[in-house]
Design a protein around this motif. Sequence first.
Motif, short mmCIF file in Angstrom:
data_model
loop_
_atom_site.label_atom_id
_atom_site.label_comp_id
_atom_site.label_asym_id
_atom_site.label_seq_id
_atom_site.Cartn_x
_atom_site.Cartn_y
_atom_site.Cartn_z
N GLU A 1 -7.60 -5.75 -8.49
CA GLU A 1 -6.42 -5.32 -7.74
C GLU A 1 -5.12 -5.52 -8.53
N ASN B 1 -12.41 -9.22 -7.39
CA ASN B 1 -11.70 -8.22 -6.60
C ASN B 1 -10.19 -8.33 -6.81
N LYS B 2 -9.69 -9.56 -6.81
CA LYS B 2 -8.24 -9.71 -6.98
C LYS B 2 -7.82 -9.34 -8.39
N LYS C 1 -10.73 1.45 -5.96
CA LYS C 1 -9.80 0.85 -6.92
C LYS C 1 -10.30 0.97 -8.35
N ASP D 1 -6.42 0.24 -0.16
CA ASP D 1 -6.61 -1.19 -0.37
C ASP D 1 -5.48 -1.91 0.37
N SER D 2 -5.82 -2.92 1.19
CA SER D 2 -4.82 -3.47 2.11
C SER D 2 -3.60 -4.05 1.39
N GLU D 3 -3.84 -4.70 0.24
CA GLU D 3 -2.73 -5.31 -0.51
C GLU D 3 -1.77 -4.22 -1.01
#
Length: 389
Positions: free
Chosen positions: A225, A221-222, A129, A154-156
């Motif tokens: 993201e 991390n968020k 990312k 990335d799962s999201e």
Amino acid sequence: MVKDQITKRIGIFGSTGSIGKQALEVIDANKDKFSVEILTAQSNEELLIKQALHFNPNIVVIGDEKKYSKVKEALSPKLIKVFTGEKALEDVAAMDTYDVMVAAIVGFAGLKPTIKAIENGKTIALANKETLVVAGDIIMKKAVEKRAPIIPVDSEHSAIFQCLVGETRNRIEKIILTASGGPFLGKKPNFLVNVKRDHALQHPNWNMGAKITVDSATLMNKGLEMIEARWLFNVKPEQVQVVIHPQSIIHSLIQFEDGSIKAQMGLPDMKLPIQYALAFPQRIANNFPRYDFKKPNTLTFEEPDTKTFRNLVLATDALFKGGNVPCVLNAANEIAVYAFLRNRIGFLDMTDLVERTMQHVPFVEQPSMEEYFESDGEARNFAASLIKL
Ligand code: NAD
Ligand code: MG
């Protein structure tokens, strides 16, 4: 169907990491669909050799030059070509003997090889990312120009990507990224101040590399993201929202302009988004464990505690300011996380380090790639200078 017979040739950049290993598991279970063409690793030569002997790629790159001769010797009976060094990674990424790059190197180091792969029109299964956080505007433009599809791992973002299938003409109102909250959900600064490395490395739902595990504990991390989502899905900063969902069953949601919300769900297992990215646009049957609605389940959602987890505020600030600010945020964060992992600074110091670096490095509104590299270097130097010896 004829489509099923096509074998995609895969290059795994960062094959010894958490994502790299899981990508190889997916490939191993689907040998009729995928073949391994390239494997790369920075320093874990033992595992790299083992992987190469099993998957028989054409090319292997070991980053650490001291380990080159050992890898070369081990793989020469198999006629596998072995290269070493940072430049080799870029050269190999540009080769035309593979179709899909799994971009699974961690951090800024993943940027240059990924750019080379895009320039050569590869399909990118993007786990790294940081590439989009640092230079999302340039990367996405290049990807369109070179017709290099970027499929998120990335799962999201895989969730959002999956929800968008068939919706190309429909306007997105909002992207809602779910966050588990990490191991310190509900904790306050008086607790976090004493958190040590080993505690931060225990994530409740996901088993990942050290850097992203710490990023999950700090909520950086968020934040990263959010910036990743802004570029991948071409939305405005104000269209990206974060919600805490501790069970990690809903991987993210998308709200369209009619107010309808689509979500993608499943058990937390990175093999699923990896497999989806490799096989896209197809889905492949597998026997991964399934979510069971018959068991007692509660799915909960709450607002993130941004007073405690200030990284989310810093990342939101970077997202809105744009320019070189996300690049600076990312560089300072990498220095902070590795210093924390070496027990050089405390858990909360990481945020202070990032904040002070963001205040220090001058703003550049529309950086060129060279200027991104300069901002990265400047931020790293300044952040490192703040760490006491
Ligand atoms: P990891 O630390 O487990 O593995 C990193 C890989 O990169 C290793 O193969 C290592 O050899 C290689 N590498 C490290 N430094 C390098 C360098 N300087 N040059 C070349 N290669 C280098 O990391 P991971 O958890 O697999 O994460 C990889 C990327 O995927 C990160 O960007 C992370 O944010 C992203 N991601 C990971 C997960 C996960 O579940 N692990 C989920 C979503 C996104
Ligand atoms: Mg994620």
